[in-house]
Design an enzyme around this catalytic site. Structure first.
Site, short mmCIF file in Angstrom:
data_model
loop_
_atom_site.label_atom_id
_atom_site.label_comp_id
_atom_site.label_asym_id
_atom_site.label_seq_id
_atom_site.Cartn_x
_atom_site.Cartn_y
_atom_site.Cartn_z
CD GLU A 124 14.03 54.42 -34.56
OE1 GLU A 124 13.06 54.02 -35.18
OE2 GLU A 124 13.50 54.21 -32.78
CD GLU A 164 11.29 47.53 -41.51
OE1 GLU A 164 11.15 46.63 -40.28
OE2 GLU A 164 11.09 47.94 -42.11
CG ASN A 170 3.14 57.45 -40.05
OD1 ASN A 170 3.01 58.78 -39.97
ND2 ASN A 170 3.98 56.70 -40.00
#
Length: 380
Positions: A233, A242, A280
């Protein structure tokens, strides 16, 4: 051990039996030592033909060749394993020439620098692995002659890659985590300084069942599985956030009653499992007692918080799967189901086999570092 009715045997017969037993034992020992390296002693690293890893000419100069040689008990063959991932002789480190990761790259003696080309893992399978190259210490051309140069080569399980090395002098793992700091550093030689080992161990208390459930093998497999997915990831624990900033405004679901108080573009992927979406952040924050909905930047500014969000997902969320990654590992479903629970809708069932393979490769590498078998059901 006494033999029944031994007193009834004549002296000649007893001698004959002893001779036969001695011959059988000698043959068994000869067979064993023909197929396995001799046991290490006094800091020696022994391998092919019972010979030792040796610093040529006992020369401590940088660049001195490291070779195979008859064991002789000198300091040129006395290696230490101090627990920091290095192997040392004559005050210097075993080093891969020019930081190469290619098959056939020679090894040498060099000043200890902390580089990835000086990191070695002595596995339970008797391999000595350089994690940066993912290759094994190897006797060139499987040649047992004195002065044969040592190198790194793709691990094959051959006798020329099997070694008995001194045990680590690192003194155990004070954190109690099944992955030591030295092993963590070996797994992530190029990691971002943000992702600290201390941050990870500080986060473990949030989910005390993680890597503490089941047998020692299962504990290590779970830790390796978590860290392998994290590796994928984050590009090897390099990326904190990100990388595609164009995606940032897309992670706000205004259908949620609490909205996006930190802003439309505030809920992009962060941390070891790249937590994203306002819902989330809300759920993770509620579970951890943190206001991540209002201040999602905590995940990129605090290593312990970042690790806690990764552990939150691992231990409590099923994602597109049918079980949490934690339950997949402790319940025996296998590593493949952890992939499904993290990103199965995009990767599993043949959708993106290269991404799945990347995760599996990391998991196999990490289990090797921890000295356990990876288990079954690696793919999804």
């Amino acid at each position: 051990m006494a033999t029944p009715h031994a007193g009834r045997l004549s002296g000649r017969r007893v001698a004959s039996v002893r001779t036969l037993i001695g011959a059988v034992l000698a043959a068994l020992l000869a067979t064993l030592f023909a197929t396995a390296p001799a046991q290490a002693a006094d800091g020696q690293i022994t391998g092919l033909a019972g010979k030792c890893v040796d610093v040529a000419g006992a020369n401590s100069a940088n660049g001195t060749a490291v070779q195979l040689y008859d064991c002789n008990g000198t300091d040129a063959q006395r290696w230490s394993n101090p627990g920091d991932g290095t192997l040392r002789a004559l005050g210097k480190c075993l080093d891969v020439v020019d930081r190469s990761t290619a098959d056939g790259a020679s090894v040498q003696l060099w000043d200890c620098s902390g580089g990835a080309n000086q990191q070695w893992v002595v596995t339970a399978a008797q391999d000595i692995v350089n994690p940066a190259a993912d290759k094994c210490l190897d006797v060139r051309d499987n040649n047992s002659a004195n002065a044969t140069r040592l190198q790194i080569w793709t691990c094959s399980g051959g006798a020329n890659q099997k070694w008995n090395a001194p045990a680590s002098g690192g003194g155990g793992n004070p954190s109690g985590f099944v992955v030591s700091e030295a092993q963590f550093n070996q797994m992530f030689p190029g990691r971002n300084a943000f992702y600290t080992y201390s941050g990870l161990t500080a986060a473990l208390g949030a989910y005390p069942g993680f890597a503490t459930t089941g047998s020692d093998t299962v504990k290590k497999q779970e830790a390796a599985a978590f860290l392998a997915n994290v590796n994928h990831e984050t590009g090897g624990l390099v990326h904190i956030v990100e990388q595609n900033t164009a995606n940032y405004p897309h992670y706000c679901d205004w259908n949620q009653p609490y909205g996006c108080p930190a802003g439309q573009a505030a809920y992009y992927g962060r941390g070891p499992i790249q937590l994203s979406w306002n819902f989330n952040y809300k759920a993770a924050g509620d579970a951890l007692g943190l206001d991540l909905l209002g201040n999602p930047w905590q995940v990129e500014n605090n290593a312990s918080v970042a690790w806690k969000t990764g552990l939150w997902y691992w231990n409590t969320q099923s994602g597109p799967g049918t079980m949490t990654p934690h339950n997949a590992m402790v319940g025996g479903a296998g590593f493949g189901q952890t992939i499904r629970s993290i990103n199965g809708s995009l990767e599993c069932d043949g959708r993106n086999p290269a991404q799945v393979q990347s995760r599996v490769d990391a998991y196999q590498r990490f289990t090797q570092i921890l000295g356990v078998a990876p288990g079954a059901n690696l793919y999804c």
